[in-house]
Each structure stands twice: as structure tokens, then as C-alpha cells.
Design a protein around this motif. Sequence first.
Motif, PDB file in Angstrom:
ATOM      1  N   ARG A  58       0.118  -1.498  -0.190  1.00  0.00           N
ATOM      2  CA  ARG A  58       0.537   0.234  -0.129  1.00  0.00           C
ATOM      3  C   ARG A  58       1.013   1.391  -0.244  1.00  0.00           C
ATOM      4  N   LYS A  59       1.986   0.781  -0.044  1.00  0.00           N
ATOM      5  CA  LYS A  59       3.139   2.314   0.981  1.00  0.00           C
ATOM      6  C   LYS A  59       4.034   2.092  -0.111  1.00  0.00           C
ATOM      7  N   THR A  60       4.492   3.312  -0.064  1.00  0.00           N
ATOM      8  CA  THR A  60       6.266   3.038  -0.959  1.00  0.00           C
ATOM      9  C   THR A  60       7.422   3.067   0.698  1.00  0.00           C
ATOM     10  N   PRO A  61       8.834   2.627  -0.038  1.00  0.00           N
ATOM     11  CA  PRO A  61       9.300   2.646   2.105  1.00  0.00           C
ATOM     12  C   PRO A  61       9.474   4.068   2.071  1.00  0.00           C
ATOM     13  N   GLU A  62       9.910   4.623   1.178  1.00  0.00           N
ATOM     14  CA  GLU A  62       9.788   6.664   1.695  1.00  0.00           C
ATOM     15  C   GLU A  62       8.733   6.580   2.296  1.00  0.00           C
ATOM     16  N   GLU A  63       7.522   6.290   2.228  1.00  0.00           N
ATOM     17  CA  GLU A  63       6.357   6.986   2.445  1.00  0.00           C
ATOM     18  C   GLU A  63       6.497   6.300   4.316  1.00  0.00           C
TER      19      GLU A  63
END
Length: 121
Positions: A58-63
Motif C-alpha cells: 500500500r505504501k512505498t518504503p519512503e512513505e
Amino acid sequence: MAVVAGMGLGVLLVLIFWSLGIIGCVVLSRASGGLKNSVVGIFFLLVLLTVILVLWPRKTPEEELAGSTAKKIEVDELIIPKTVLFVFICIFAVVAFVFLLLHWMEPIYSPALTSRKTYAF
């Protein structure tokens, strides 16, 4: 987050893929020749797309790193519906595969001759 009729984008994509896939399987099941066997490929393609969409993050690692500064505990509230959906899809796939094998392995007998007519020319 995009919401259509209360559903997220992933659920909407799974719904569209399976609807089009089932329609395609019904249409191709009426075909003749080798085209009829492509129904199996469509089914496995739909299963693969469903598994990819379920496992898509659902989310990128940066988020995730940006949100980790607040130290809040995330709880996946959808784990039970996801698990139920996954179990239902697995049971459906196993039952469909068994029926497919039973259908393909069913012997085809020729009809018996009912009369012994002799033709004189």
C-alpha cells in the motif's frame, strides 16, 4: 486514496478483471478446436493478477520511513476480510480444478447402433 462506490482501487480492479475473465471464459467455452483450451490460461492469469493485487504494497518504503517518526502503531483492520477472500478464492480454485480434471477425463462413448438395416443397391 481513490474510492469508487466505497471500494478501493485494488478491489475495483479485481472485480473488473474477474468479471471480464468470467465473460471471456463463457464465450471461449463455446468455441471449437484448440481455442476452447485457452479458458484454463485465462483462469490462471486471473488468479495470478488477483494474488499480485492482494500482495501489492500500500505504501512505498519512503512513505513508511516518513511516517515512522510519529511512532504510531498500525493495525491492519482488513486482515480478516482479506483472509476470508483468499480462502474463498483458494477453495474455488481447487474445486474448479477438480471439476476441470473430471470433465477432461470423462470418457466419450459412441452410441450403440439401434438397427441392423441392410441396404441393397
